[in-house]
Design a protein around this motif. Sequence first.
Motif, PDB file in Angstrom:
ATOM      1  N   TYR A 186       0.879  -1.157  -0.021  1.00  0.00           N
ATOM      2  CA  TYR A 186       0.038   0.109  -0.161  1.00  0.00           C
ATOM      3  C   TYR A 186       0.609   1.277   0.133  1.00  0.00           C
ATOM      4  O   TYR A 186       0.538   2.218  -0.635  1.00  0.00           O
ATOM      5  CB  TYR A 186      -0.858   0.076   1.009  1.00  0.00           C
ATOM      6  N   GLY A 187       2.010   1.370   0.542  1.00  0.00           N
ATOM      7  CA  GLY A 187       2.846   2.371   0.839  1.00  0.00           C
ATOM      8  C   GLY A 187       3.212   2.708  -0.985  1.00  0.00           C
ATOM      9  O   GLY A 187       3.565   4.005  -1.095  1.00  0.00           O
ATOM     10  N   TYR A 188       3.634   1.620  -1.388  1.00  0.00           N
ATOM     11  CA  TYR A 188       4.183   1.922  -2.614  1.00  0.00           C
ATOM     12  C   TYR A 188       3.002   2.509  -3.673  1.00  0.00           C
ATOM     13  O   TYR A 188       3.274   3.298  -4.567  1.00  0.00           O
ATOM     14  CB  TYR A 188       4.453   0.628  -3.583  1.00  0.00           C
ATOM     15  N   ASP A 189       1.708   2.096  -3.471  1.00  0.00           N
ATOM     16  CA  ASP A 189       0.593   2.768  -4.097  1.00  0.00           C
ATOM     17  C   ASP A 189       0.457   4.226  -3.820  1.00  0.00           C
ATOM     18  O   ASP A 189       0.230   5.047  -4.542  1.00  0.00           O
ATOM     19  CB  ASP A 189      -0.902   2.101  -3.862  1.00  0.00           C
ATOM     20  N   PRO A 197       9.064   8.004  -7.418  1.00  0.00           N
ATOM     21  CA  PRO A 197       9.786   6.906  -7.961  1.00  0.00           C
ATOM     22  C   PRO A 197       9.894   5.548  -7.064  1.00  0.00           C
ATOM     23  O   PRO A 197       9.997   5.911  -5.980  1.00  0.00           O
ATOM     24  CB  PRO A 197      11.001   7.130  -8.543  1.00  0.00           C
ATOM     25  N   LEU A 198       9.750   4.333  -7.781  1.00  0.00           N
ATOM     26  CA  LEU A 198      10.338   3.166  -6.957  1.00  0.00           C
ATOM     27  C   LEU A 198      11.496   2.521  -7.404  1.00  0.00           C
ATOM     28  O   LEU A 198      11.507   2.379  -8.506  1.00  0.00           O
ATOM     29  CB  LEU A 198       8.756   2.393  -6.889  1.00  0.00           C
ATOM     30  N   THR A 199      12.171   1.892  -6.705  1.00  0.00           N
ATOM     31  CA  THR A 199      13.177   0.840  -7.178  1.00  0.00           C
ATOM     32  C   THR A 199      12.535  -0.506  -7.163  1.00  0.00           C
ATOM     33  O   THR A 199      11.542  -0.755  -6.462  1.00  0.00           O
ATOM     34  CB  THR A 199      14.213   1.050  -6.075  1.00  0.00           C
ATOM     35  N   GLU A 200      13.193  -1.269  -7.592  1.00  0.00           N
ATOM     36  CA  GLU A 200      12.835  -2.672  -7.957  1.00  0.00           C
ATOM     37  C   GLU A 200      12.711  -3.539  -6.572  1.00  0.00           C
ATOM     38  O   GLU A 200      13.548  -3.091  -5.688  1.00  0.00           O
ATOM     39  CB  GLU A 200      13.901  -3.639  -8.864  1.00  0.00           C
ATOM     40  N   ARG A 201      11.759  -4.082  -6.467  1.00  0.00           N
ATOM     41  CA  ARG A 201      11.659  -4.762  -5.105  1.00  0.00           C
ATOM     42  C   ARG A 201      11.458  -6.301  -5.065  1.00  0.00           C
ATOM     43  O   ARG A 201      11.111  -6.808  -6.141  1.00  0.00           O
ATOM     44  CB  ARG A 201      10.195  -4.248  -4.222  1.00  0.00           C
ATOM     45  N   ARG A 202      11.953  -6.942  -4.037  1.00  0.00           N
ATOM     46  CA  ARG A 202      12.120  -8.265  -4.057  1.00  0.00           C
ATOM     47  C   ARG A 202      12.523  -8.872  -2.418  1.00  0.00           C
ATOM     48  O   ARG A 202      12.736  -8.027  -1.724  1.00  0.00           O
ATOM     49  CB  ARG A 202      13.347  -8.846  -4.979  1.00  0.00           C
ATOM     50  N   ALA A 203      12.038 -10.186  -2.115  1.00  0.00           N
ATOM     51  CA  ALA A 203      12.182 -10.502  -0.710  1.00  0.00           C
ATOM     52  C   ALA A 203      13.593 -10.629  -0.622  1.00  0.00           C
ATOM     53  O   ALA A 203      14.371 -11.169  -1.012  1.00  0.00           O
ATOM     54  CB  ALA A 203      11.551 -12.018  -0.839  1.00  0.00           C
ATOM     55  N   GLY A 204      13.810 -10.198   0.806  1.00  0.00           N
ATOM     56  CA  GLY A 204      15.123 -10.126   1.472  1.00  0.00           C
ATOM     57  C   GLY A 204      15.082 -11.018   2.843  1.00  0.00           C
ATOM     58  O   GLY A 204      14.035 -11.082   3.144  1.00  0.00           O
ATOM     59  N   LEU A 205      16.337 -11.483   3.286  1.00  0.00           N
ATOM     60  CA  LEU A 205      16.484 -12.179   4.519  1.00  0.00           C
ATOM     61  C   LEU A 205      15.511 -13.463   4.571  1.00  0.00           C
ATOM     62  O   LEU A 205      14.658 -13.600   5.077  1.00  0.00           O
ATOM     63  CB  LEU A 205      16.085 -11.405   5.689  1.00  0.00           C
ATOM     64  N   ALA A 362      16.216   8.945  -3.599  1.00  0.00           N
ATOM     65  CA  ALA A 362      16.579   9.797  -4.471  1.00  0.00           C
ATOM     66  C   ALA A 362      15.444  11.122  -4.428  1.00  0.00           C
ATOM     67  O   ALA A 362      15.618  12.231  -4.484  1.00  0.00           O
ATOM     68  CB  ALA A 362      16.857   9.613  -6.035  1.00  0.00           C
ATOM     69  N   ALA A 363      14.006  10.820  -4.041  1.00  0.00           N
ATOM     70  CA  ALA A 363      13.020  11.598  -3.930  1.00  0.00           C
ATOM     71  C   ALA A 363      12.632  12.001  -2.541  1.00  0.00           C
ATOM     72  O   ALA A 363      11.585  12.646  -2.460  1.00  0.00           O
ATOM     73  CB  ALA A 363      11.574  10.966  -4.808  1.00  0.00           C
ATOM     74  N   ILE A 364      13.586  11.498  -1.566  1.00  0.00           N
ATOM     75  CA  ILE A 364      13.213  11.627  -0.167  1.00  0.00           C
ATOM     76  C   ILE A 364      14.291  12.447   0.539  1.00  0.00           C
ATOM     77  O   ILE A 364      15.516  12.283   0.386  1.00  0.00           O
ATOM     78  CB  ILE A 364      13.151  10.204   0.644  1.00  0.00           C
ATOM     79  N   SER A 365      14.069  13.677   1.656  1.00  0.00           N
ATOM     80  CA  SER A 365      15.229  14.032   2.319  1.00  0.00           C
ATOM     81  C   SER A 365      15.767  13.261   3.241  1.00  0.00           C
ATOM     82  O   SER A 365      14.762  12.742   4.016  1.00  0.00           O
ATOM     83  CB  SER A 365      14.627  15.180   3.063  1.00  0.00           C
ATOM     84  N   SER A 366      16.971  13.124   3.267  1.00  0.00           N
ATOM     85  CA  SER A 366      17.566  12.293   4.269  1.00  0.00           C
ATOM     86  C   SER A 366      17.766  12.807   5.643  1.00  0.00           C
ATOM     87  O   SER A 366      17.773  11.881   6.607  1.00  0.00           O
ATOM     88  CB  SER A 366      19.167  11.662   3.874  1.00  0.00           C
ATOM     89  N   ARG A 367      17.447  13.972   5.809  1.00  0.00           N
ATOM     90  CA  ARG A 367      17.164  14.675   7.091  1.00  0.00           C
ATOM     91  C   ARG A 367      16.071  14.594   7.850  1.00  0.00           C
ATOM     92  O   ARG A 367      15.720  14.446   8.939  1.00  0.00           O
ATOM     93  CB  ARG A 367      17.671  16.167   7.050  1.00  0.00           C
ATOM     94  N   GLY A 381      10.945   3.930   7.661  1.00  0.00           N
ATOM     95  CA  GLY A 381      10.991   2.474   7.743  1.00  0.00           C
ATOM     96  C   GLY A 381      11.190   1.646   6.361  1.00  0.00           C
ATOM     97  O   GLY A 381      11.767   2.281   5.557  1.00  0.00           O
ATOM     98  N   GLU A 382      10.538   0.497   6.505  1.00  0.00           N
ATOM     99  CA  GLU A 382      10.694  -0.645   5.471  1.00  0.00           C
ATOM    100  C   GLU A 382      10.252  -0.072   4.135  1.00  0.00           C
ATOM    101  O   GLU A 382      10.498  -0.733   3.037  1.00  0.00           O
ATOM    102  CB  GLU A 382      10.170  -1.902   5.701  1.00  0.00           C
ATOM    103  N   VAL A 383       9.222   0.704   3.970  1.00  0.00           N
ATOM    104  CA  VAL A 383       8.686   1.007   2.775  1.00  0.00           C
ATOM    105  C   VAL A 383       9.743   1.677   1.929  1.00  0.00           C
ATOM    106  O   VAL A 383       9.819   1.765   0.685  1.00  0.00           O
ATOM    107  CB  VAL A 383       7.410   1.989   3.023  1.00  0.00           C
ATOM    108  N   LEU A 384      10.832   2.391   2.426  1.00  0.00           N
ATOM    109  CA  LEU A 384      11.950   3.117   1.681  1.00  0.00           C
ATOM    110  C   LEU A 384      12.920   2.184   1.274  1.00  0.00           C
ATOM    111  O   LEU A 384      12.967   0.856   1.795  1.00  0.00           O
ATOM    112  CB  LEU A 384      12.614   4.060   2.708  1.00  0.00           C
ATOM    113  N   ASP A 385      13.574   2.546   0.273  1.00  0.00           N
ATOM    114  CA  ASP A 385      14.835   1.632  -0.154  1.00  0.00           C
ATOM    115  C   ASP A 385      15.838   1.654   0.778  1.00  0.00           C
ATOM    116  O   ASP A 385      17.081   2.220   0.380  1.00  0.00           O
ATOM    117  CB  ASP A 385      15.174   2.169  -1.744  1.00  0.00           C
TER     118      ASP A 385
END
Length: 409
Positions: A186-189, A197-205, A362-367, A381-385
Amino acid sequence: MSTPSAHYDVIILGAGASGLFCAFTAAQRGRRVLVLERANKVGKKILMSGGGRCNFTNQTVEPANFISINQHFCKSALKRYTQWDFIALVERHGIDYEERKHGQLFCTDSARDIVDMLLDECAAAGAEVRTQCEIRQILPAGPADTGTARYKMTIDQSQQTAQLTCESLVVATGALSVPTLGGSGYGYDIARQFGLPLTERRAGLVPFTFSDALKPMCERLSGLAVEVSVTCNGQTFVENMLFTHRGMSGPVMLQISNYWQPGDELVIDLLPDRDASTWLTTTKREQPRTRLRNVLSPSLAKALVTELQQFWWPDRDETPLAEWSDRQLSDIGQQLNGWRIKPSGTEGYRTAEVTLGGVDTAAISSRTMEATSQPGLYFIGEVLDVTGHLGGFNFQWAWASGHCAGLVV
């Protein structure tokens, strides 16, 4: 009957680790905060993590423990809210914890202690938390809405529809991993809706699966754990590997899965503390009548040695070392130190602890965690890359990113 409406300074979508942390951080500044959660209770992933004990952070947290297209993005948040800050919060609440290997910190009693701590902080600061809320629509606020409103939304709760507006909207919805605990895209929606923009997503750990001859072998060895070194794409981890009915799991396989791509080989060193070729050829001279399986069994589980024998020396199981050439033993040694296997895939989001990729940093302020093109919209949280290694790093990212957003929303 008119639809109830209300205005908040901050609305946070998701009552997980980052969302709750952001909520009380913002409320402590005097902001009127509402947290909306789809599930019937908060912090489900926290409660299930670490075998129910919650590996809430790590003694050593470095940017190198995180994966992102922009390796520098996480640095600011991690520096502003460190593992020591969270440990101090845990100690302030009187929660007992213990350190395990690799600096991992776990609750001594239950992960419930961490959830209760977050809820206590929210209650003390005045942040409101609602569960079983379905978001029907999110839109930019219009001129007719409250003066400070930037976003308006329609939600359903307890068979009632409500209209809400807010100045700051924080997306803390998590990601695709473990849908049974509320994971969703939902966060990606929301990101797509507002042109981010979104980066490619896949299962991790995530554990690996096999479809070749390794599958029945893994089934036979299911439950056996052995400490190994595993390498893939320039990354190496040393930890326990666990054979399962589906394939291979355990901390070392979960770690390396973050760097594996379909079609890649894994290189497993079954004896990471020794040069197996030199050891076997030396043992041949010292114990010429010994069988190879008897040499290996003290260092590797007997059941594993039996399986490897079927793969690598099926016709020489009764051959004493004296009748092996040094080259033959050296070849076996090289396989023990460099067993090359090719997984057919992973178990996917069903069992993955995290989702790699997400909202493009790239579309988010790191601060501040604010979308640079969309004032008042934040992602944490996890919704970010940003994806951490196994060992408490993903929770530390949740605390740190939630804290940064909470200071400014």
